[in-house]
Design a protein around this motif. Structure first.
Motif, short mmCIF file in Angstrom:
data_model
loop_
_atom_site.label_atom_id
_atom_site.label_comp_id
_atom_site.label_asym_id
_atom_site.label_seq_id
_atom_site.Cartn_x
_atom_site.Cartn_y
_atom_site.Cartn_z
N ARG A 178 0.81 -1.22 0.00
CA ARG A 178 0.00 0.00 0.00
C ARG A 178 0.84 1.27 0.00
NH1 ARG A 178 -3.60 -2.78 -2.07
NH2 ARG A 178 -4.25 -0.68 -2.61
N PHE A 179 2.13 1.17 0.35
CA PHE A 179 2.96 2.37 0.38
C PHE A 179 4.25 2.14 -0.41
CE2 PHE A 179 0.18 3.03 4.02
CZ PHE A 179 -0.28 4.31 3.74
N ASP A 180 4.07 1.69 -1.64
CA ASP A 180 5.15 1.67 -2.62
C ASP A 180 4.51 1.63 -3.99
OD1 ASP A 180 4.28 -0.94 -3.00
OD2 ASP A 180 6.29 -1.79 -3.10
N CYS A 181 5.30 1.59 -5.04
CA CYS A 181 4.79 1.52 -6.41
C CYS A 181 5.45 0.34 -7.10
CB CYS A 181 5.07 2.82 -7.18
SG CYS A 181 4.15 4.24 -6.58
N GLN A 182 4.72 -0.75 -7.21
CA GLN A 182 5.23 -1.94 -7.87
C GLN A 182 5.20 -1.76 -9.40
OE1 GLN A 182 6.38 -5.11 -6.60
NE2 GLN A 182 6.68 -3.79 -4.82
N PRO A 183 6.05 -2.45 -10.14
CA PRO A 183 6.12 -2.22 -11.60
C PRO A 183 4.97 -2.82 -12.39
CG PRO A 183 7.70 -3.91 -10.93
CD PRO A 183 7.13 -3.32 -9.66
N LEU A 184 4.39 -3.93 -11.94
CA LEU A 184 3.41 -4.63 -12.78
C LEU A 184 2.17 -3.79 -13.09
CD1 LEU A 184 3.61 -8.29 -11.41
CD2 LEU A 184 4.70 -7.33 -13.44
N PRO A 185 1.59 -3.06 -12.15
CA PRO A 185 0.42 -2.23 -12.51
C PRO A 185 0.75 -1.20 -13.57
CG PRO A 185 0.57 -2.48 -10.13
CD PRO A 185 1.84 -3.02 -10.69
N GLY A 186 1.90 -0.56 -13.45
CA GLY A 186 2.28 0.43 -14.46
C GLY A 186 2.48 -0.19 -15.83
N LEU A 187 3.06 -1.37 -15.85
CA LEU A 187 3.29 -2.04 -17.13
C LEU A 187 1.98 -2.47 -17.78
CD1 LEU A 187 6.38 -4.20 -16.09
CD2 LEU A 187 6.38 -2.26 -17.67
N LEU A 188 1.05 -2.97 -16.97
CA LEU A 188 -0.25 -3.37 -17.53
C LEU A 188 -1.03 -2.15 -18.00
CD1 LEU A 188 -2.32 -5.47 -18.27
CD2 LEU A 188 -3.11 -5.49 -15.89
N ALA A 189 -1.00 -1.07 -17.23
CA ALA A 189 -1.68 0.15 -17.65
C ALA A 189 -1.11 0.65 -18.97
CB ALA A 189 -1.54 1.22 -16.57
N GLU A 190 0.19 0.63 -19.09
CA GLU A 190 0.85 1.08 -20.33
C GLU A 190 0.37 0.26 -21.53
OE1 GLU A 190 5.37 2.26 -20.91
OE2 GLU A 190 5.14 0.07 -20.97
N LYS A 191 0.25 -1.04 -21.35
CA LYS A 191 -0.20 -1.92 -22.43
C LYS A 191 -1.66 -1.64 -22.79
CE LYS A 191 2.96 -4.90 -23.86
NZ LYS A 191 3.29 -5.03 -25.31
N LEU A 192 -2.51 -1.50 -21.80
CA LEU A 192 -3.92 -1.23 -22.08
C LEU A 192 -4.11 0.10 -22.78
CD1 LEU A 192 -5.77 -2.43 -18.83
CD2 LEU A 192 -6.11 -3.29 -21.15
N LEU A 193 -3.42 1.12 -22.31
CA LEU A 193 -3.56 2.45 -22.91
C LEU A 193 -3.03 2.48 -24.34
CD1 LEU A 193 -2.57 4.56 -19.79
CD2 LEU A 193 -4.85 4.38 -20.80
N GLY A 194 -2.10 1.58 -24.64
CA GLY A 194 -1.61 1.48 -26.01
C GLY A 194 -2.69 1.05 -26.99
N GLN A 195 -3.74 0.41 -26.49
CA GLN A 195 -4.85 0.00 -27.34
C GLN A 195 -5.93 1.08 -27.44
OE1 GLN A 195 -4.88 -2.70 -29.11
NE2 GLN A 195 -3.06 -3.67 -28.23
N SER A 196 -5.79 2.13 -26.66
CA SER A 196 -6.76 3.22 -26.67
C SER A 196 -5.99 4.53 -26.45
CB SER A 196 -7.80 3.00 -25.56
OG SER A 196 -8.97 3.73 -25.81
N PRO A 197 -5.25 4.99 -27.48
CA PRO A 197 -4.27 6.05 -27.29
C PRO A 197 -4.84 7.39 -26.87
CG PRO A 197 -4.15 5.12 -29.53
CD PRO A 197 -5.27 4.43 -28.81
N HIS A 198 -6.14 7.60 -26.99
CA HIS A 198 -6.70 8.89 -26.56
C HIS A 198 -6.93 8.94 -25.05
CE1 HIS A 198 -10.42 6.55 -26.54
NE2 HIS A 198 -10.98 7.53 -25.84
N LEU A 199 -6.74 7.81 -24.37
CA LEU A 199 -6.88 7.75 -22.92
C LEU A 199 -5.50 7.75 -22.27
CD1 LEU A 199 -9.79 5.17 -22.73
CD2 LEU A 199 -9.94 7.67 -22.59
N ASP A 200 -5.46 8.14 -20.99
CA ASP A 200 -4.18 8.45 -20.37
C ASP A 200 -3.86 7.69 -19.09
OD1 ASP A 200 -3.67 10.85 -22.18
OD2 ASP A 200 -5.56 11.44 -21.20
N ARG A 201 -4.88 7.33 -18.32
CA ARG A 201 -4.63 6.73 -17.02
C ARG A 201 -5.60 5.58 -16.75
NH1 ARG A 201 -1.01 9.62 -14.03
NH2 ARG A 201 -0.50 11.68 -14.89
#
Length: 460
Positions: free
Chosen positions: A94-117
């Motif tokens: 709860r008080f750190d930033c793990q890499p996997l969520p950011g990597l999955l978000a990056e992949k999902l947003l790549g399929q919908s480039p007009h969205l950001d977060r």
């Protein structure tokens, strides 16, 4: 060391499955399964198939209501989960930033480039709840519009935008949201003119009945919403991740760029529940406007390592195996083969959908003998004929399907996206045999119909 042994537990008590559900869970589920003859005992599953204890295979044309987009137990997803468990990551601190969520978000947003977060939760209904909250807060308006016959979930917020009275009955009061007919721009405009609308939430193709928004409607609705400073929310929980032959179903229409997109089901790989709400930068920055609001919307198990690993593996498989293009090709083949049967069977009225989301609709026949039988069923309860087709598909042909909503004469096909020509041939052959029986006056099928009528009358 604990003495827990899952394999032994299942071997010793797996045979009690229906009794356990009757005593401790939703007692109506086993009752319903026994009534329609769906009380099978499946021993294992792989890809698009189940097997029973006798080794008979069953073709899955339901995919766990769309969860099993890659079929069951895909080896790449299984390996990813083994790897993430073996890695013993410091998950959910709860008080750190793990890499996997950011990597999955990056992949999902790549399929919908007009969205950001992205916000990660644990289910489709959570993804919808997130979108409702974000839309209300970002616009400062209280009301969300939804479409009649829509399904967006069953928690209180998502139930407020559920267009099916059968799910809503008895749970009032709900949120002050309003239904508009799918495709009715005039109704949308009338509601927007009241000035209190935060958003319209819409399934680009509705799960109930497999109805698609008319051509051009989503773009016109989006423009109308934005003129009134309201948002478009696309619920892609079932239609997303390649189901309809594009990565997202809204992408079938040029110029549509929803402000918020809800994703779940197939992103899980069928293993770890996950939901995601994709949105525009300004919406997220308004919700999370200061450090004081850093936890204003969160989920205890959101972004957990197992779910993120499953999602990353699913997207990798889809890219490597060209799953979206495959779903489009196989869906076109299956829908075309079924549509060819319409002139042959007077009970078969329509075949519609996109990709591997297909609706088969039955309707009133013209010949006197069939019409009298049809009328008998309709008088008892609409939707019984579709159930008469679903049951022999399972009982005689070992194919699992579903009726596409209460009181509908529509079967919905949402198989794993990995099915191919062999599965198309098997389904079309079985469906043809069932329809031949129905049109030929097959006693077994219509006798079952009379049984359903008696049950429908008894449960009124």
């Amino acid at each position: 060391m604990t003495g827990f042994d899952l394999t032994r537990l299942l071997a010793e008590r797996g045979g009690e499955r229906y009794d356990l559900h009757t005593r401790h869970l939703n007692h109506q589920l086993p009752r319903m399964l026994h009534t329609i003859g769906f009380d099978k005992v499946y021993e294992r599953a792989e890809g698009a198939y189940f097997w029973d204890a006798e080794g008979q295979d069953y073709l899955d044309m339901l995919a766990g209501f769309g969860v099993m987009g890659l079929g069951r137990h895909h080896p790449v997803v299984r390996k990813a989960l083994h790897d993430v468990l073996d890695a013993q990551l410091p998950d959910l601190t709860r008080f750190d930033c793990q890499p996997l969520p950011g990597l999955l978000a990056e992949k999902l947003l790549g399929q919908s480039p007009h969205l950001d977060r992205v916000f990660f939760g644990n289910s489709g209904t959570e993804a919808v709840e997130t979108a409702l909250k974000f839309a209300r807060y970002a616009t400062g308006k209280p009301r969300v519009l939804y479409c009649t016959h829509a399904f967006h979930g069953l928690t209180t917020g998502s139930l407020s935008v559920n267009g099916e009275d059968g799910f809503r009955d008895g749970f009032a009061p709900l949120l002050p949201d309003t239904a508009v007919p799918l495709g009715d721009l005039d109704a949308l405009a009338r509601e927007l003119a009241k000035g209190d609308v935060a958003a319209l939430i819409v399934e680009p193709i509705q799960g109930k009945g497999v109805h698609e928004a008319p051509p051009g409607h989503l773009r016109a609705a989006q423009d109308l919403l934005h003129r009134h400073k309201a948002l478009l929310i696309a619920d892609e929980v079932q239609t997303g991740l390649g189901r309809t032959g594009d990565f997202f179903a809204y992408q079938h229409e040029d110029g549509v760029a929803p402000d918020l997109v809800c994703v779940a089901k197939a992103l899980s790989g069928g293993y770890v529940p996950v939901g995601a709400t994709l949105g525009k930068e300004w919406i997220f920055k308004k919700v999370y406007s200061s450090m004081d609001r850093v936890l204003v919307h969160s989920a205890s198990f959101g972004s957990n390592a197992q779910a993120m690993a499953a999602g990353l593996a699913v997207l990798a498989v889809m890219e490597d195996e060209q799953t979206v293009a495959h779903a489009r090709h196989t869906g076109d083949l299956l829908r075309g083969r079924l549509a060819e049967l319409i002139p042959k069977y007077e009970l078969l009225h329509d075949v519609r959908g996109r990709g591997l989301m297909i609706g088969i609709e039955f309707g009133r026949p013209t010949s006197l003998g069939l019409r009298s039988r049809w009328t008998m069923l309709q008088a008892a309860r609409k939707g019984l004929f579709a159930q008469m087709v679903v049951v022999p598909l399972l009982q005689r042909h070992r194919i699992l399907t579903q009726v596409s909503g209460d009181h509908l004469e529509v079967i919905k096909l949402i198989p794993p996206l990995i099915i191919g020509e062999r599965e198309v041939d098997r389904f079309v052959g079985a469906f043809t045999a069932v329809m031949d029986d129905a049109h030929g006056g097959g006693n077994l099928m219509w006798d079952f119909g009379r049984t359903l009528v008696k049950q429908a009358v008894a449960h009124r």
